[in-house]
Design a protein around this motif. Sequence first.
Motif, PDB file in Angstrom:
ATOM      1  N   ILE A  68       0.619  -1.018  -0.070  1.00  0.00           N
ATOM      2  CA  ILE A  68       0.058   0.011  -0.045  1.00  0.00           C
ATOM      3  C   ILE A  68       0.860   1.162  -0.001  1.00  0.00           C
ATOM      4  CG2 ILE A  68      -2.244  -1.036   1.106  1.00  0.00           C
ATOM      5  CD1 ILE A  68      -1.233  -0.207   3.807  1.00  0.00           C
ATOM      6  N   ILE A  69       0.212   2.387  -0.733  1.00  0.00           N
ATOM      7  CA  ILE A  69       1.145   3.562  -0.847  1.00  0.00           C
ATOM      8  C   ILE A  69       0.208   4.368  -0.035  1.00  0.00           C
ATOM      9  CG2 ILE A  69       2.209   5.361  -2.439  1.00  0.00           C
ATOM     10  CD1 ILE A  69       1.871   3.098  -4.582  1.00  0.00           C
ATOM     11  N   VAL A  70       1.010   5.124   1.156  1.00  0.00           N
ATOM     12  CA  VAL A  70       0.444   6.124   1.849  1.00  0.00           C
ATOM     13  C   VAL A  70       1.370   7.381   1.886  1.00  0.00           C
ATOM     14  CG1 VAL A  70      -0.650   4.280   3.142  1.00  0.00           C
ATOM     15  CG2 VAL A  70       1.413   5.058   3.845  1.00  0.00           C
ATOM     16  N   ASP A  71       0.835   8.299   2.699  1.00  0.00           N
ATOM     17  CA  ASP A  71       1.572   9.560   2.800  1.00  0.00           C
ATOM     18  C   ASP A  71       2.470   9.516   4.031  1.00  0.00           C
ATOM     19  OD1 ASP A  71       0.885  11.584   0.498  1.00  0.00           O
ATOM     20  OD2 ASP A  71      -1.124  11.232   1.424  1.00  0.00           O
ATOM     21  N   GLU A  72       3.670   9.994   4.011  1.00  0.00           N
ATOM     22  CA  GLU A  72       4.601  10.079   4.815  1.00  0.00           C
ATOM     23  C   GLU A  72       4.215  10.761   6.129  1.00  0.00           C
ATOM     24  OE1 GLU A  72       9.525  10.241   4.871  1.00  0.00           O
ATOM     25  OE2 GLU A  72       8.557  12.212   4.683  1.00  0.00           O
ATOM     26  N   VAL A  73       3.177  11.594   6.064  1.00  0.00           N
ATOM     27  CA  VAL A  73       2.640  12.364   7.393  1.00  0.00           C
ATOM     28  C   VAL A  73       2.091  11.207   8.248  1.00  0.00           C
ATOM     29  CG1 VAL A  73       0.188  12.435   6.466  1.00  0.00           C
ATOM     30  CG2 VAL A  73       1.158  14.041   7.880  1.00  0.00           C
ATOM     31  N   ILE A  74       1.701   9.952   7.775  1.00  0.00           N
ATOM     32  CA  ILE A  74       1.339   9.113   8.831  1.00  0.00           C
ATOM     33  C   ILE A  74       2.484   8.624   9.928  1.00  0.00           C
ATOM     34  CG2 ILE A  74       0.635   6.618   9.091  1.00  0.00           C
ATOM     35  CD1 ILE A  74      -1.103   6.795   6.493  1.00  0.00           C
ATOM     36  N   LEU A  75       3.453   8.868   9.585  1.00  0.00           N
ATOM     37  CA  LEU A  75       4.630   8.447  10.539  1.00  0.00           C
ATOM     38  C   LEU A  75       4.959   9.466  11.472  1.00  0.00           C
ATOM     39  CD1 LEU A  75       7.367   7.047   8.019  1.00  0.00           C
ATOM     40  CD2 LEU A  75       5.973   5.695   9.540  1.00  0.00           C
ATOM     41  N   SER A  76       4.394  10.635  11.111  1.00  0.00           N
ATOM     42  CA  SER A  76       4.697  11.898  12.153  1.00  0.00           C
ATOM     43  C   SER A  76       3.664  12.129  13.215  1.00  0.00           C
ATOM     44  CB  SER A  76       4.834  13.159  11.296  1.00  0.00           C
ATOM     45  OG  SER A  76       3.570  13.569  10.588  1.00  0.00           O
ATOM     46  N   VAL A  77       2.394  11.218  12.953  1.00  0.00           N
ATOM     47  CA  VAL A  77       1.123  11.387  13.807  1.00  0.00           C
ATOM     48  C   VAL A  77       1.094   9.844  14.537  1.00  0.00           C
ATOM     49  CG1 VAL A  77      -1.173  11.683  13.934  1.00  0.00           C
ATOM     50  CG2 VAL A  77       0.200  13.040  12.537  1.00  0.00           C
ATOM     51  N   PRO A  78       1.285   9.725  15.674  1.00  0.00           N
ATOM     52  CA  PRO A  78       1.484   8.465  16.289  1.00  0.00           C
ATOM     53  C   PRO A  78       0.027   7.610  16.089  1.00  0.00           C
ATOM     54  CG  PRO A  78       2.603   9.696  17.857  1.00  0.00           C
ATOM     55  CD  PRO A  78       1.916  10.647  16.580  1.00  0.00           C
ATOM     56  N   GLN A  79      -0.888   8.460  16.390  1.00  0.00           N
ATOM     57  CA  GLN A  79      -2.466   7.770  16.303  1.00  0.00           C
ATOM     58  C   GLN A  79      -2.610   7.530  14.953  1.00  0.00           C
ATOM     59  OE1 GLN A  79      -1.803  10.961  17.383  1.00  0.00           O
ATOM     60  NE2 GLN A  79      -2.666  11.189  19.243  1.00  0.00           N
ATOM     61  N   PHE A  80      -2.185   7.976  13.810  1.00  0.00           N
ATOM     62  CA  PHE A  80      -2.380   7.638  12.371  1.00  0.00           C
ATOM     63  C   PHE A  80      -1.816   6.327  12.403  1.00  0.00           C
ATOM     64  CE2 PHE A  80      -3.160  12.066  10.404  1.00  0.00           C
ATOM     65  CZ  PHE A  80      -4.175  12.323  11.213  1.00  0.00           C
ATOM     66  N   LYS A  81      -0.427   6.082  12.627  1.00  0.00           N
ATOM     67  CA  LYS A  81       0.323   5.233  12.265  1.00  0.00           C
ATOM     68  C   LYS A  81      -0.136   3.771  13.360  1.00  0.00           C
ATOM     69  CE  LYS A  81       4.289   2.730  11.184  1.00  0.00           C
ATOM     70  NZ  LYS A  81       3.841   1.278  11.884  1.00  0.00           N
ATOM     71  N   GLU A  82      -0.684   4.132  14.435  1.00  0.00           N
ATOM     72  CA  GLU A  82      -1.409   2.863  15.164  1.00  0.00           C
ATOM     73  C   GLU A  82      -2.485   2.348  14.405  1.00  0.00           C
ATOM     74  OE1 GLU A  82      -2.333   3.840  19.460  1.00  0.00           O
ATOM     75  OE2 GLU A  82      -0.808   5.438  19.170  1.00  0.00           O
ATOM     76  N   GLU A  83      -3.446   3.374  13.969  1.00  0.00           N
ATOM     77  CA  GLU A  83      -4.651   3.001  13.183  1.00  0.00           C
ATOM     78  C   GLU A  83      -4.342   2.124  11.767  1.00  0.00           C
ATOM     79  OE1 GLU A  83      -8.919   4.907  11.714  1.00  0.00           O
ATOM     80  OE2 GLU A  83      -7.381   6.188  12.487  1.00  0.00           O
TER      81      GLU A  83
END
Length: 379
Positions: free
Chosen positions: A159-174
């Motif tokens: 899956i291709i996602v935006d790197e911003v996910i790595l900077s928001v812990p809740q996004f990465k958890e989800e």
Amino acid sequence: MKVSKTLKNITFKEYCDIKKYEYSIIKKSYFQGVYLPRYIDNLNKNAYMEVKYPEIYVAKVYNVNLIGKQSLVFDDDDYCIYDMPCRDIENKFNLKCANTVYIDKEKTSIVYDDMTIDLIDEGIMLIANASANYYHINFEVFSKLCLIEELGLYPNIPIIVDEVILSVPQFKEELDKLNKSNRKVIYLKKGICYKVKKMIYVSELAVIPLNRRIGKTCEYGELAISELAIKLLNKNLAVENVVSRKIFISRKYSKNKRLENYEAIEQMFLEFGYEPIYPDQISFDEQVKIFSQAKYIAGVSGAGLTNILFANKGAKIICIMPKDVKTACYSTIAGILGQEYYFIDAKLSAKKDQYAYYQSAFEVDEESVYEFLKNIHSK
């Protein structure tokens, strides 16, 4: 060296027809219910309307370009493959974002650095213009991941996602929770252009364009979240719990509190037994747990209310939002999930700020809020 391009807009299905690429229909175009806000000055009115939702499909395309944190796709033949502007018949929406210089229903102009093109062999596109926003990433990104997992589509493709996910812990958890097939994740940097040899595209499960053009106002039904997206997110993330808590989604640490008399209103809710909750300060699992335990959920219109996805059926949702905004996003989530919902009107501020009117500051009548809380908690 910067490259400037003007591209011809085309839908993914039209592009597949031209290039003889395959696509499959997941759900044909259908009429879907939109639950309109029930304002406390007219609670007897249970407003509801139907809108035609576009068909939901999956397409497979080849040798296309992606730019991190942009919803559009383009190829070397100067096609901009992007459904949203092609649907904007009245040219109401301003879809310009990041590397986009200009966009309307006919064409898109972009500027990017031709030295930043990286090659990706294959991937499922799960990037979006507003993937830094909790509301948008859930309905424009994570709902699609739920769908491909539910249908068992392309289990071995990353899956291709935006790197911003790595900077928001809740996004990465989800993301980790929803990535049930443990797919490889490819993170795209904002503004960087990538060539994808084989790309899977899942059409939009939510029609929520970012901004309006100047002078264009919102109308109910123009922004729509598919029932499929709401139910998939709820099914994959919500938990059953004992409901007893009364919570107020606090914007204490937000740069844009929106509600000008915020402190007085928050204090009023606290006096009625509500506890302040700061979603961006707690883990994703903790958010799900708290909202699943809530009997009452109150707050100012904003991304934090997305968490009503995890509330149980029958939970009571209280949202402060001006009638002039004319959006049914939270009432539709609540309606589809069987929650009760109440809206409190507010007056848009006369002060000018950098936000559009539907994101701008407003003020609510404190006496009307107090009377509503007194009535609802005396039952």
